[in-house]
Design a protein around this motif. Structure first.
Motif, mmCIF file in Angstrom:
data_model
loop_
_atom_site.group_PDB
_atom_site.id
_atom_site.type_symbol
_atom_site.label_atom_id
_atom_site.label_comp_id
_atom_site.label_asym_id
_atom_site.label_seq_id
_atom_site.Cartn_x
_atom_site.Cartn_y
_atom_site.Cartn_z
ATOM 1 N N LEU A 172 0.224 -1.766 9.624
ATOM 2 C CA LEU A 172 1.587 -2.119 9.246
ATOM 3 C C LEU A 172 1.710 -3.462 8.560
ATOM 4 O O LEU A 172 2.729 -3.750 7.929
ATOM 5 C CB LEU A 172 2.491 -2.109 10.486
ATOM 6 C CG LEU A 172 2.497 -0.807 11.284
ATOM 7 C CD1 LEU A 172 3.280 -0.985 12.571
ATOM 8 C CD2 LEU A 172 3.078 0.326 10.453
ATOM 9 N N ASP A 173 0.691 -4.316 8.685
ATOM 10 C CA ASP A 173 0.809 -5.651 8.116
ATOM 11 C C ASP A 173 0.287 -5.739 6.681
ATOM 12 O O ASP A 173 0.318 -6.797 6.069
ATOM 13 C CB ASP A 173 0.112 -6.693 8.990
ATOM 14 C CG ASP A 173 -1.388 -6.440 9.145
ATOM 15 O OD1 ASP A 173 -1.907 -5.510 8.495
ATOM 16 O OD2 ASP A 173 -2.024 -7.167 9.920
ATOM 17 N N GLY A 174 -0.197 -4.616 6.151
ATOM 18 C CA GLY A 174 -0.574 -4.572 4.754
ATOM 19 C C GLY A 174 -1.911 -5.174 4.414
ATOM 20 O O GLY A 174 -2.232 -5.365 3.243
ATOM 21 N N VAL A 175 -2.730 -5.492 5.407
ATOM 22 C CA VAL A 175 -4.048 -6.055 5.145
ATOM 23 C C VAL A 175 -5.084 -4.939 5.228
ATOM 24 O O VAL A 175 -5.316 -4.403 6.311
ATOM 25 C CB VAL A 175 -4.405 -7.169 6.141
ATOM 26 C CG1 VAL A 175 -5.799 -7.717 5.855
ATOM 27 C CG2 VAL A 175 -3.381 -8.287 6.075
ATOM 28 N N GLY B 267 3.639 5.631 8.283
ATOM 29 C CA GLY B 267 3.173 6.124 7.005
ATOM 30 C C GLY B 267 3.844 5.358 5.875
ATOM 31 O O GLY B 267 4.806 4.621 6.094
ATOM 32 N N ASP B 268 3.342 5.533 4.664
ATOM 33 C CA ASP B 268 3.931 4.878 3.497
ATOM 34 C C ASP B 268 5.045 5.764 2.974
ATOM 35 O O ASP B 268 4.836 6.592 2.087
ATOM 36 C CB ASP B 268 2.849 4.649 2.431
ATOM 37 C CG ASP B 268 3.384 3.920 1.206
ATOM 38 O OD1 ASP B 268 4.563 3.479 1.244
ATOM 39 O OD2 ASP B 268 2.642 3.802 0.223
ATOM 40 N N PHE B 269 6.247 5.568 3.472
ATOM 41 C CA PHE B 269 7.357 6.477 3.172
ATOM 42 C C PHE B 269 8.071 6.158 1.867
ATOM 43 O O PHE B 269 8.822 6.999 1.359
ATOM 44 C CB PHE B 269 8.357 6.461 4.330
ATOM 45 C CG PHE B 269 7.743 6.856 5.653
ATOM 46 C CD1 PHE B 269 7.194 8.112 5.832
ATOM 47 C CD2 PHE B 269 7.713 5.968 6.715
ATOM 48 C CE1 PHE B 269 6.614 8.486 7.032
ATOM 49 C CE2 PHE B 269 7.139 6.325 7.932
ATOM 50 C CZ PHE B 269 6.590 7.581 8.091
ATOM 51 N N ASP B 270 7.877 4.956 1.322
ATOM 52 C CA ASP B 270 8.550 4.617 0.071
ATOM 53 C C ASP B 270 7.584 4.425 -1.089
ATOM 54 O O ASP B 270 7.985 4.048 -2.192
ATOM 55 C CB ASP B 270 9.420 3.367 0.239
ATOM 56 C CG ASP B 270 8.629 2.151 0.699
ATOM 57 O OD1 ASP B 270 7.385 2.252 0.778
ATOM 58 O OD2 ASP B 270 9.243 1.111 0.992
ATOM 59 N N GLY B 271 6.286 4.674 -0.861
ATOM 60 C CA GLY B 271 5.317 4.623 -1.938
ATOM 61 C C GLY B 271 4.994 3.228 -2.449
ATOM 62 O O GLY B 271 4.503 3.083 -3.572
ATOM 63 N N ASN B 272 5.213 2.205 -1.616
ATOM 64 C CA ASN B 272 4.943 0.830 -2.064
ATOM 65 C C ASN B 272 3.555 0.335 -1.654
ATOM 66 O O ASN B 272 3.218 -0.824 -1.867
ATOM 67 C CB ASN B 272 6.011 -0.124 -1.525
ATOM 68 C CG ASN B 272 5.938 -0.298 -0.007
ATOM 69 O OD1 ASN B 272 5.282 0.484 0.689
ATOM 70 N ND2 ASN B 272 6.624 -1.306 0.500
ATOM 71 N N GLY B 273 2.757 1.222 -1.054
ATOM 72 C CA GLY B 273 1.411 0.844 -0.655
ATOM 73 C C GLY B 273 1.317 0.248 0.732
ATOM 74 O O GLY B 273 0.215 -0.076 1.194
#
Length: 203
Positions: free
Chosen positions: A51-54, A135-141
């Motif tokens: 969730l932290d994008g790393v 999950g990536d629900f908005d497609g922003n990665g």
């Protein structure tokens, strides 16, 4: 190489304990789990995700551990609602021997189930009124958190949360963590029948 772990959640008196398989003690305790309602079980759900994008393989010092999401119902309010809380547990500095979260961020859902509906109205009583998926629900990665919960006999809400970690660009040190609702929707349920449980998955 890093290995995945299995997190277990279970009631402990009036609280919710989070324990990892193979560990004798709980790693974290969530306070104020709602008492059981007749005909139902405990109202909580857990999920994990990055969730932290790393990315796990970005660099050797990167955060290689997923975060754990916990959603749970709190004791009934004076208005007869079961307030729902959502928490993200961050295990960045944890080890396999001591899987203790280094931090947490908590937020509330945009609405709440009504306790009286659980015992008196279709399609209740369910085994659970809340479920979680990542999950990536908005497609922003970046992965977000979807929390689905039944607020009325014919209505289910879905709140989407984003967990944000802000780091000092020069040192990489975490400055702040936050959890906020970034989207919501609702689904109408068929009240002609009944259901026993609520669950969700993303992929």
């Amino acid at each position: 190489p890093e290995r995945d772990s299995v997190a277990l959640a279970y009631r402990n008196a009036a609280n919710l304990d989070i324990r990892f398989y193979g560990q004798a003690d709980a790693s974290y305790t969530v306070m104020n789990l709602a008492p059981r309602i007749t005909g139902s079980t405990d109202f909580f759900a857990i999920a994990s995700g990055d969730l932290d994008g790393v990315p796990a393989a970005e660099v050797e010092s990167a955060d290689t551990r997923d975060e754990l999401v916990v959603a749970w119902a709190q004791p009934q309010s004076a208005m007869g609602q079961l307030p729902l809380k959502v928490a993200v547990l961050d295990f960045r500095a944890a080890t396999a021997e001591t899987p203790t979260p280094v931090a947490s961020a908590t937020a509330s859902t945009t609405a709440s189930p009504v306790a009286a509906n659980v015992t008196s109205a279709k399609p209740y009583p369910p085994n659970n009124v809340v479920t979680v998926a990542t999950g990536d629900f908005d497609g922003n990665g970046l992965q977000e958190i979807a929390v689905a919960y039944v607020v009325a006999p014919d209505t289910m809400y879905i709140d989407v949360f984003r967990y944000t970690v802000t780091r000092n660009p020069a040192t990489g040190v975490v400055v702040s963590r936050s959890l906020a609702v970034v989207g919501k929707s609702s689904v109408k349920l068929d009240t002609s029948g009944s259901f026993a449980a609520l669950s969700a998955a993303a992929g």
